[in-house]
Motif scaffolding. Structure first.
Motif: not given
Length: 216
Positions: A4-5, A42, A45-46
């Motif tokens: 997920f970078e 997820q 949050e990201r």
């Protein structure tokens, strides 16, 4: 959060479209792999947003065919097999042929001018040996052809197929290589400019045979 970078935090509450755009780009860019499970928590949050717009963004991507929802399991990035990729191109052929039949017989000058600009970009990318930009120009060429039919439903269905085409490419299922893709598209464009519908369909069939991906 491995894979997920490429997703960057958003500074403000973001519309579902922008969230979908980021997730889509990460999927098609290959940083989120096919089969990866995505959760609202997820992603929210990201991206630094609440779960509501993330939920709506994920629904959009499910409708596009980039995500799939499995009951009691969650949401996953779509995976495509060789048979499914072949089926995508069967559907593309049907839509592109139908769109071509809806074009006016006499005046296609606006369409030809638009396609000409795309082919010029394709030629520049080809000269620079930028394969990705050649492919993107190719997809825009065919999308413009379908849009010229002025059918909202054909265009909507075709955009889903284009997204699935990009996904197949992200999975490494690539096109057969043309020696001169810009020239191939100019042949089709020339027929669209001068030819009757029957000739356009014949040329389109010849073109699409070489357009289909190599899934062997």
């Amino acid at each position: 959060m491995q894979g997920f970078e490429s997703l960057q935090p958003l500074l403000i509450e973001t519309a579902p479209k922008r969230i979908a755009d980021q997730i889509r780009a990460s999927i098609l860019g290959g940083s989120i792999a096919p089969g990866t499970q995505l959760t609202e928590m997820q992603l929210a949050e990201r991206l630094g947003v609440s779960r509501g717009p993330v939920r709506e963004a994920m629904q959009r991507l499910i409708q596009e065919g980039l995500l799939r929802s499995e009951r009691h399991r969650g949401v996953f990035v779509m995976e495509l097999g060789a048979d499914e990729v072949a089926d995508i191109f069967i559907a593309r052929r049907a839509i592109e042929r139908e769109a071509a039949q809806q074009l006016p017989e006499r005046d296609r000058s606006a369409l030809v001018a638009k396609l000409g600009r795309i082919v010029d970009e394709m030629q520049a990318a080809q000269d620079a040996e930028d394969r990705q930009k050649v492919i993107e120009a190719d997809l825009r060429f065919h999308e413009a052809l379908v849009d010229a039919a002025n059918s909202k439903r054909l265009s909507r269905m075709f955009r889903t197929l284009i997204a699935e085409t990009r996904l197949s490419m992200a999975m490494g299922l690539s096109y057969h290589e043309w020696r001169d893709p810009a020239a191939e598209h100019r042949k089709l464009m020339s027929t669209l400019k001068r030819g009757p519908t029957a000739r356009v369909l014949e040329r389109l069939d010849q073109h699409l045979v070489h357009h289909e991906p190599n899934v062997s």
